[in-house]
Enzyme design. Structure first.
Site, PDB file in Angstrom:
ATOM      1  N   HIS A  80      -8.734  -0.502 -28.049  1.00 46.88           N
ATOM      2  CA  HIS A  80      -7.631   0.284 -27.353  1.00 46.88           C
ATOM      3  C   HIS A  80      -6.392   0.607 -28.298  1.00 46.88           C
ATOM      4  O   HIS A  80      -6.548   0.086 -29.281  1.00 46.88           O
ATOM      5  CB  HIS A  80      -6.672  -0.466 -26.108  1.00 46.88           C
ATOM      6  CG  HIS A  80      -7.599  -0.572 -24.928  1.00 46.88           C
ATOM      7  ND1 HIS A  80      -8.167   0.551 -24.289  1.00 46.88           N
ATOM      8  CD2 HIS A  80      -8.182  -1.796 -24.294  1.00 46.88           C
ATOM      9  CE1 HIS A  80      -8.920   0.002 -23.044  1.00 46.88           C
ATOM     10  NE2 HIS A  80      -8.868  -1.084 -22.979  1.00 46.88           N
ATOM     11  N   CYS A 120      -7.377   5.393 -28.624  1.00 43.65           N
ATOM     12  CA  CYS A 120      -6.403   6.157 -28.202  1.00 43.65           C
ATOM     13  C   CYS A 120      -5.048   6.196 -29.060  1.00 43.65           C
ATOM     14  O   CYS A 120      -4.532   5.163 -29.525  1.00 43.65           O
ATOM     15  CB  CYS A 120      -5.786   5.833 -26.552  1.00 43.65           C
ATOM     16  SG  CYS A 120      -7.133   6.085 -25.237  1.00 43.65           S
TER      17      CYS A 120
END
Length: 242
Positions: A80, A120
Site C-alpha cells: 500500500h 498507490c
C-alpha cells in the site's frame, strides 16, 4: 552489464497488514518478479510482510553491502502507499528512506540503481478519454550523488494503482510480460515506455461499484541514468560462444 554479476534484486512483498486491507494478488506479482530476475541471473532476495522497521533494516543492510562486482542494484516494493510513502505491515516508510542510503554507497557509484514501486500514490481515480487512432563520455572520478537512479512507479502522483486479486497488479504483470519478451533486444527505458502504453491502453477497471468502473491508470518513471541499461544473461553468452 559490464561487471561479473548482474547484482541484487531485492523484492519486498507486503500482502498482510495490521491496520489495512490485505493486498490479494501481491504474491502473484512477487512470484512473477522473482522468476524474471532469476532468469536475468540476479541474486534475488525476497522478503514478505515486512514491518516499517524491518524494511528500513533491509535497506540499511543492503546499502552497507559490497556491490563492487555487481553491474546494478534493483529494489522492488509491493505494498500500500500514498504520495511519497509506502507501507510496512504496521506503519509508513518514506520513499526517501529507501532511496537515500544508496546515494552514499561508493561501490554503486556510476551504476544503475533501479527502484520499482507498485503502490498507490493517492486515492484519485483516473478517468478515460477518447483519442484518435492514428557517444560515451570520458570517465570522471566525481559524479553527482543523484546520478544513475531510475524510479519506476505503477501510477502517477495522486492516483490509485489497480491490482487484480488473482493475477496481480496491472503494472507488475505488464512489466514482467514486456521484460520477458523484450529484454534481449531493448534497453530498460524502451521497455518502460512500452509498459506505460500497455497499462494505459490495454487495462480498464470493471467493478460492481459504478464509481470504480471504467477507470484507467498510467505508470510513470523518472530517470537520472547516464547510460543505457541493457540486461544480459551471462549463461546465454557462454552458450553462444560454444
Amino acid at each position: 552489464m559490464d561487471h561479473p554479476y548482474p547484482g541484487v534484486a531485492l523484492i519486498i512483498n507486503n500482502r498482510r497488514f495490521k491496520y489495512q486491507n490485505e493486498r490479494f494478488g501481491s504474491d502473484a506479482d512477487a512470484a512473477r518478479l522473482e522468476k524474471l530476475f532469476q532468469t536475468l541471473e540476479f541474486n534475488v532476495v525476497r522478503r514478505d510482510n515486512q514491518t516499517a522497521d524491518e524494511i528500513r533494516q533491509l535497506i540499511a543492510n543492503e546499502a552497507k553491502s559490497d556491490h563492487s562486482l555487481d553491474s546494478c542494484f534493483v529494489c522492488v516494493v509491493l505494498s500500500h502507499g500514498d504520495e511519497g510513502v509506502v507501507w510496512g505491515t504496521d506503519d509508513m516508510v518514506k520513499v526517501d528512506e529507501i532511496v537515500e542510503p544508496f546515494k552514499r554507497k561508493t561501490s554503486l557509484a556510476g551504476k544503475p540503481k533501479i527502484f520499482i514501486f507498485q503502490a498507490c500514490r493517492g486515492d484519485g481515480l483516473m478517468d478515460n478519454v477518447e483519442a484518435d487512432s492514428t557517444a560515451e563520455p570520458k570517465l570522471v572520478t566525481r559524479i553527482p550523488a543523484e546520478a544513475d537512479f531510475l524510479y519506476a512507479y505503477s501510477t502517477v502522483p495522486g492516483y490509485f494503482s489497480w491490482r487484480n486479486s488473482t493475477h496481480g497488479s496491472w503494472f507488475v504483470q505488464a512489466f514482467c510480460e514486456t521484460m520477458e519478451r523484450c529484454w534481449r533486444e531493448k534497453d530498460l527505458m524502451e521497455i518502460l515506455t512500452i509498459v506505460n502504453r500497455r497499462v494505459a491502453f490495454d487495462y480498464e477497471s470493471f467493478c460492481n461499484d459504478s464509481k470504480m468502473t471504467g477507470r484507467k491508470q498510467v505508470p510513470s518513471f523518472v530517470s537520472t541514468l547516464t547510460k543505457k541499461v541493457v540486461f544480459c544473461a551471462k549463461s546465454e553468452l557462454v552458450d553462444k560462444d560454444k
